[in-house]
Design a protein around this motif. Structure first.
Motif, PDB file in Angstrom:
ATOM      1  N   ARG A  87      22.726 -43.059  65.780  1.00 62.29           N
ATOM      2  CA  ARG A  87      23.047 -44.244  65.338  1.00 62.29           C
ATOM      3  C   ARG A  87      23.809 -45.157  66.407  1.00 62.29           C
ATOM      4  O   ARG A  87      24.639 -44.317  67.008  1.00 62.29           O
ATOM      5  N   LEU A  88      23.906 -46.391  66.500  1.00 60.13           N
ATOM      6  CA  LEU A  88      25.035 -46.774  67.516  1.00 60.13           C
ATOM      7  C   LEU A  88      26.226 -47.182  66.796  1.00 60.13           C
ATOM      8  O   LEU A  88      26.279 -47.277  65.411  1.00 60.13           O
ATOM      9  N   PRO A  89      27.253 -47.695  67.781  1.00 62.26           N
ATOM     10  CA  PRO A  89      28.335 -47.950  66.794  1.00 62.26           C
ATOM     11  C   PRO A  89      28.508 -48.988  65.824  1.00 62.26           C
ATOM     12  O   PRO A  89      29.109 -49.038  64.895  1.00 62.26           O
ATOM     13  N   ASP A  90      27.534 -49.885  66.057  1.00 61.88           N
ATOM     14  CA  ASP A  90      27.217 -51.062  65.002  1.00 61.88           C
ATOM     15  C   ASP A  90      26.384 -50.751  63.690  1.00 61.88           C
ATOM     16  O   ASP A  90      26.199 -51.261  62.636  1.00 61.88           O
ATOM     17  N   GLY A  91      26.057 -49.625  63.842  1.00 60.56           N
ATOM     18  CA  GLY A  91      25.157 -48.887  62.620  1.00 60.56           C
ATOM     19  C   GLY A  91      23.931 -48.831  62.814  1.00 60.56           C
ATOM     20  O   GLY A  91      22.795 -48.436  61.798  1.00 60.56           O
ATOM     21  N   SER A  92      23.334 -49.569  63.865  1.00 59.50           N
ATOM     22  CA  SER A  92      21.572 -49.571  64.023  1.00 59.50           C
ATOM     23  C   SER A  92      21.252 -48.064  64.196  1.00 59.50           C
ATOM     24  O   SER A  92      21.854 -47.243  64.694  1.00 59.50           O
ATOM     25  N   ARG A  93      20.042 -48.087  63.671  1.00 52.07           N
ATOM     26  CA  ARG A  93      19.325 -46.682  63.710  1.00 52.07           C
ATOM     27  C   ARG A  93      18.745 -46.470  64.955  1.00 52.07           C
ATOM     28  O   ARG A  93      17.897 -47.595  65.359  1.00 52.07           O
TER      29      ARG A  93
END
Length: 463
Positions: A179-185
């Motif tokens: 996951r990315l820091p913004d919550g994207s998978r």
């Protein structure tokens, strides 16, 4: 890079001056031509895309991470100023500085896809090797002019993504979820399983979670259906959200969870943490892949067993895909009513069949009648979602599990979507209808003081 082109120590990422022998053309735009009257800033955005293409061709990318942001900013600022002068871009000093800052942000962020990550209209980013990037907008896929310099450049960005959450991707472990820091998978597959080069799928999520009201506005369901779901969640009815890939299961789970009272303790279990719950008391658990030696893996089933010792009021399982289905049913049947999960299936009945198979994998000596009895007593509502050919996501069915008849699970459909045709633009025409069946769970909700008008379930009433 030839010896004559190597940057000096004083200028470690100095760009090589373009020449017929060492420069390559910028990738051609493949999106439709802009309208005759472009929106303000459209020319600058186009220039930014072209400039970034030149930078990834001409900069020594391997040394970028070794520079301080200030040093990199100064060098990029000089390059951008020269480029703006050559291209006759009418920029004042402030605009020039902002332009350079955006380029730096792309370079030290996630490279060419950084603007795509910041675009709120994009829901998915699909990278098919280094020369092909697609995005999804409003349910439709579009090719972009974005590209990477080469496979090594793409792999550098991929490693930046996965290492941030303590994961790795290499030849011995060529697939990974992160996951990315913004919550994207993020899902990544590289060689040897990805034959033509790295494949990267990024599922973005809105910084502002989509509420049930917004889903109604988008036409995913009707207000009467939303009212039933709201009452069901508040009345601690256990739910199963079913659908295919990209049908909006996680979005629906987020919307449903917004109706859970703030006084309850929630525990979420996911492969890659992506749920965006708004309650104050949320404990998040995430699986862990095995180490290089093949040890240390923590699966959803172990997390689910541990969650039961953490005094949860409800458990939200991001996706049910294996043996953890048995433990989830046990939780739903032992004081954790109102728990929720999602599953990949094309119809409500198929979803229950998949649950049966998963429980059978976990407990081999359990009879089919016992498994179905566990399902009937644990799950009360099944929501079926579908992403249709026009790109729109809809709740195509709301069904209730009413119990067992012999060894057969009994279900009744409460609402469904009736497809009536397709218009000239390819948009699917249809409407939501009540089947006329009044749910059995209404008696439970009424006992809790929740009033559900009978006309909500009348097929003659427009939803």
């Amino acid at each position: 890079m030839r010896e004559a082109e190597r940057p000096t120590a004083a200028d470690p990422v100095a760009p090589v001056a373009p020449s017929p022998t060492n420069s390559r053309p910028v990738a051609a735009r493949v999106v439709p031509a802009p309208p005759p009257t472009p929106a303000p800033g459209a020319a600058l955005l186009d220039a930014k895309v072209r400039l970034h293409g030149r930078i990834i061709d001409e900069f020594n990318l391997a040394l970028i991470d070794k520079l301080s942001p200030d040093d990199l900013g100064r060098q990029v600022a000089r390059y951008v100023a020269d480029y703006a002068q050559r291209e006759r871009l009418t920029l004042n000093q402030r605009e020039l500085e902002a332009f350079a800052a955006e380029i730096v942000d792309e370079m030290i962020g996630l490279g060419p896809i950084e603007p795509l990550l910041k675009d709120p209209s994009i829901t998915d980013i699909l990278i098919n090797a280094h020369m092909s990037v697609y995005v999804e907008r409003a349910g439709q896929l579009h090719q972009t002019p974005v590209r990477f310099k080469d496979e090594a450049h793409l792999l550098r960005i991929v490693n930046k993504m996965v290492s941030a959450v303590g994961r790795r991707v290499d030849e011995s472990s060529p697939m990974v979820d992160a996951r990315l820091p913004d919550g994207s998978r993020v899902n990544v597959a590289i060689r040897p399983v990805a034959v033509d080069g790295p494949l990267v799928s990024i599922r973005k999520f809105s910084k502002r979670p989509i509420s049930m009201d917004r889903l109604v506005e988008f036409g995913a369901l009707r207000p009467a259906m939303a009212e039933l779901l709201k009452a069901a969640v508040r009345g601690r009815v256990s739910l199963l959200v079913s659908g295919g890939t990209g049908s909006g299961k996680t979005t629906m789970l987020n919307a449903l969870s917004s109706f859970i009272p703030a006084s309850e303790r929630l525990i979420t279990i996911e492969d890659a943490a992506e749920l965006q719950l708004q309650q104050p008391h949320v404990a998040r658990l995430e699986t862990r892949p095995p180490s290089v030696e093949g040890r240390g893996e923590i699966r959803q089933r172990e997390l689910l067993k541990n969650a039961l010792r953490m005094r949860p009021d409800r458990i939200i399982l991001g996706e049910c895909r294996g043996e953890e289905a048995f433990d989830m049913l046990q939780a739903m049947n032992t004081g954790h009513e109102g728990s929720m999960t999602t599953i990949h299936a094309n119809a409500p009945r198929d979803a229950l069949s998949r649950i049966e198979q998963m429980v059978g994998m976990a407990v081999a000596n359990m009879s089919m009648a016992s498994i179905r009895g566990q399902i009937a007593s644990g799950i009360q509502l099944v929501l079926q979602l579908q992403r249709m050919a026009d790109g729109r996501r809809r709740v195509t069915s709301v069904s209730e599990i009413t119990g067992m008849e012999g060894e057969v699970l009994q279900m009744q459909e409460i609402f469904h979507f009736v497809r009536e045709g397709v218009d000239s633009g390819g948009t699917i025409i249809g409407r939501f209808r009540a089947t006329g069946i009044r749910p059995k769970l209404i008696a439970e909700l009424n006992a809790q003081g929740v009033d559900m008008p009978a006309q909500m379930f009348d097929p003659r009433t427009a939803l």
